[in-house]
Write an enzyme that holds these catalytic residues in place. Sequence first.
Site, PDB file in Angstrom:
ATOM      1  N   ASP A  18       2.079  18.164  78.300  1.00  0.00           N
ATOM      2  CA  ASP A  18       1.971  17.774  76.891  1.00  0.00           C
ATOM      3  C   ASP A  18       2.823  16.544  76.580  1.00  0.00           C
ATOM      4  O   ASP A  18       3.839  16.298  77.217  1.00  0.00           O
ATOM      5  CB  ASP A  18       2.404  18.952  76.004  1.00  0.00           C
ATOM      6  CG  ASP A  18       1.932  18.780  74.562  1.00  0.00           C
ATOM      7  OD1 ASP A  18       0.942  18.060  74.340  1.00  0.00           O
ATOM      8  OD2 ASP A  18       2.559  19.360  73.667  1.00  0.00           O
ATOM      9  N   ARG A  22       2.143  11.113  72.149  1.00  0.00           N
ATOM     10  CA  ARG A  22       3.417  10.610  71.619  1.00  0.00           C
ATOM     11  C   ARG A  22       4.003   9.527  72.518  1.00  0.00           C
ATOM     12  O   ARG A  22       4.605   8.569  72.053  1.00  0.00           O
ATOM     13  CB  ARG A  22       4.401  11.774  71.443  1.00  0.00           C
ATOM     14  CG  ARG A  22       4.149  12.555  70.160  1.00  0.00           C
ATOM     15  CD  ARG A  22       4.820  13.888  70.181  1.00  0.00           C
ATOM     16  NE  ARG A  22       4.088  14.820  71.035  1.00  0.00           N
ATOM     17  CZ  ARG A  22       4.593  15.948  71.502  1.00  0.00           C
ATOM     18  NH1 ARG A  22       5.832  16.284  71.219  1.00  0.00           N
ATOM     19  NH2 ARG A  22       3.859  16.749  72.247  1.00  0.00           N
ATOM     20  N   HIS A  35      -3.001   9.168  78.072  1.00  0.00           N
ATOM     21  CA  HIS A  35      -3.714  10.033  79.024  1.00  0.00           C
ATOM     22  C   HIS A  35      -3.877   9.340  80.378  1.00  0.00           C
ATOM     23  O   HIS A  35      -3.772   9.977  81.424  1.00  0.00           O
ATOM     24  CB  HIS A  35      -5.080  10.433  78.457  1.00  0.00           C
ATOM     25  CG  HIS A  35      -4.971  11.253  77.200  1.00  0.00           C
ATOM     26  ND1 HIS A  35      -4.084  12.292  77.075  1.00  0.00           N
ATOM     27  CD2 HIS A  35      -5.621  11.177  76.011  1.00  0.00           C
ATOM     28  CE1 HIS A  35      -4.199  12.828  75.863  1.00  0.00           C
ATOM     29  NE2 HIS A  35      -5.127  12.164  75.197  1.00  0.00           N
ATOM     30  N   LEU A 128      -1.493  23.249 100.030  1.00  0.00           N
ATOM     31  CA  LEU A 128      -1.349  23.448  98.577  1.00  0.00           C
ATOM     32  C   LEU A 128      -2.712  23.676  97.896  1.00  0.00           C
ATOM     33  O   LEU A 128      -3.676  22.963  98.172  1.00  0.00           O
ATOM     34  CB  LEU A 128      -0.675  22.185  98.000  1.00  0.00           C
ATOM     35  CG  LEU A 128      -0.615  22.009  96.498  1.00  0.00           C
ATOM     36  CD1 LEU A 128       0.311  23.050  95.868  1.00  0.00           C
ATOM     37  CD2 LEU A 128      -0.118  20.593  96.151  1.00  0.00           C
ATOM     38  N   ARG A 185       6.518  23.467  80.485  1.00  0.00           N
ATOM     39  CA  ARG A 185       5.821  22.711  79.443  1.00  0.00           C
ATOM     40  C   ARG A 185       6.664  21.502  79.084  1.00  0.00           C
ATOM     41  O   ARG A 185       7.827  21.631  78.719  1.00  0.00           O
ATOM     42  CB  ARG A 185       5.574  23.551  78.182  1.00  0.00           C
ATOM     43  CG  ARG A 185       4.821  22.715  77.126  1.00  0.00           C
ATOM     44  CD  ARG A 185       4.417  23.503  75.905  1.00  0.00           C
ATOM     45  NE  ARG A 185       3.607  22.661  75.031  1.00  0.00           N
ATOM     46  CZ  ARG A 185       2.535  23.058  74.350  1.00  0.00           C
ATOM     47  NH1 ARG A 185       2.123  24.292  74.445  1.00  0.00           N
ATOM     48  NH2 ARG A 185       1.867  22.219  73.584  1.00  0.00           N
TER      49      ARG A 185
END
Length: 238
Positions: A18, A22, A35, A128, A185
């Site tokens: 997130d 901003r 993004h 992974l 987060r």
Amino acid sequence: MKPQEITPLPTHIAFIMDGNGRWAKKRGLPRTAGHREGAKTLKKLLRDIEDLGIKYATFYAFSTENWKRSEDEVSTLMKLFEENLDDLVNYQSENVRLRFIGGRERLSEKLQKKMADAEEKSREKTGLTVTLAINYGGRDDIVRAAKRAAELSKDGFLDPSDITEDGFGRLLYTEDIPDVDLMIRTGGESRISNFLLWQISYAELWFTDTLWCDFGRRELEQALSDFAGRNRRYGDAK
Ligand code: IPE
Ligand code: IPE
Ligand code: MG
């Protein structure tokens, strides 16, 4: 820090990526530029995650609620998924298994095809496991699993009295992926925003104000060190 210096490591680490909007706003750029930068952060971080020896990493890329955003932002995000999938598929030459969770029916056919190809090509990889959550919602995941259980039962393949936590878990998108050990987060909010609700029942949570685009190895190691020091009691009195 050398990978072997942090123990125990989480088997499965999940990221709520997130703060891209901003990050861009702070620089006077459109949200979509955030993004683009966020995708770079993800690709860079994958190297570190592999290097540290973590087995499962799951990334929240687009929630079932993110369709509320402007058409421009949504279409840029979808384009970015397509573009970056190509990079990730190339990256797979290195023993990485790619998985996707979330409802695919609302995604473009082109993207759906790329996702299926990436999964198919990397199915046998043993390193992974990278899972990308696109059009994913934790509640949607559970409702879909409940529907499948009901259908199996209606068709005579499942006796409701045989439904167990393990069995139900295998009907979720994450079917063969272990529960989350550590959830990180970025971006300063202390909430789950409908991410892996079932799968985080005993996950350790780690929140940082750092925006996703600024997140990197140093902070990942900080989260891992904190995780290593936590006492996971699972309800016991240890
Ligand atoms: C996270 O960053 C990426 C997605 C939800 C796709 P945001 O776009 O939510 O960035 P902020 O929270 O508005 O800064
Ligand atoms: C969560 O971020 C979803 C993803 C990171 C993909 P949001 O920015 O959508 O979450 P809220 O709206 O702040 O809860
Ligand atoms: Mg956000």
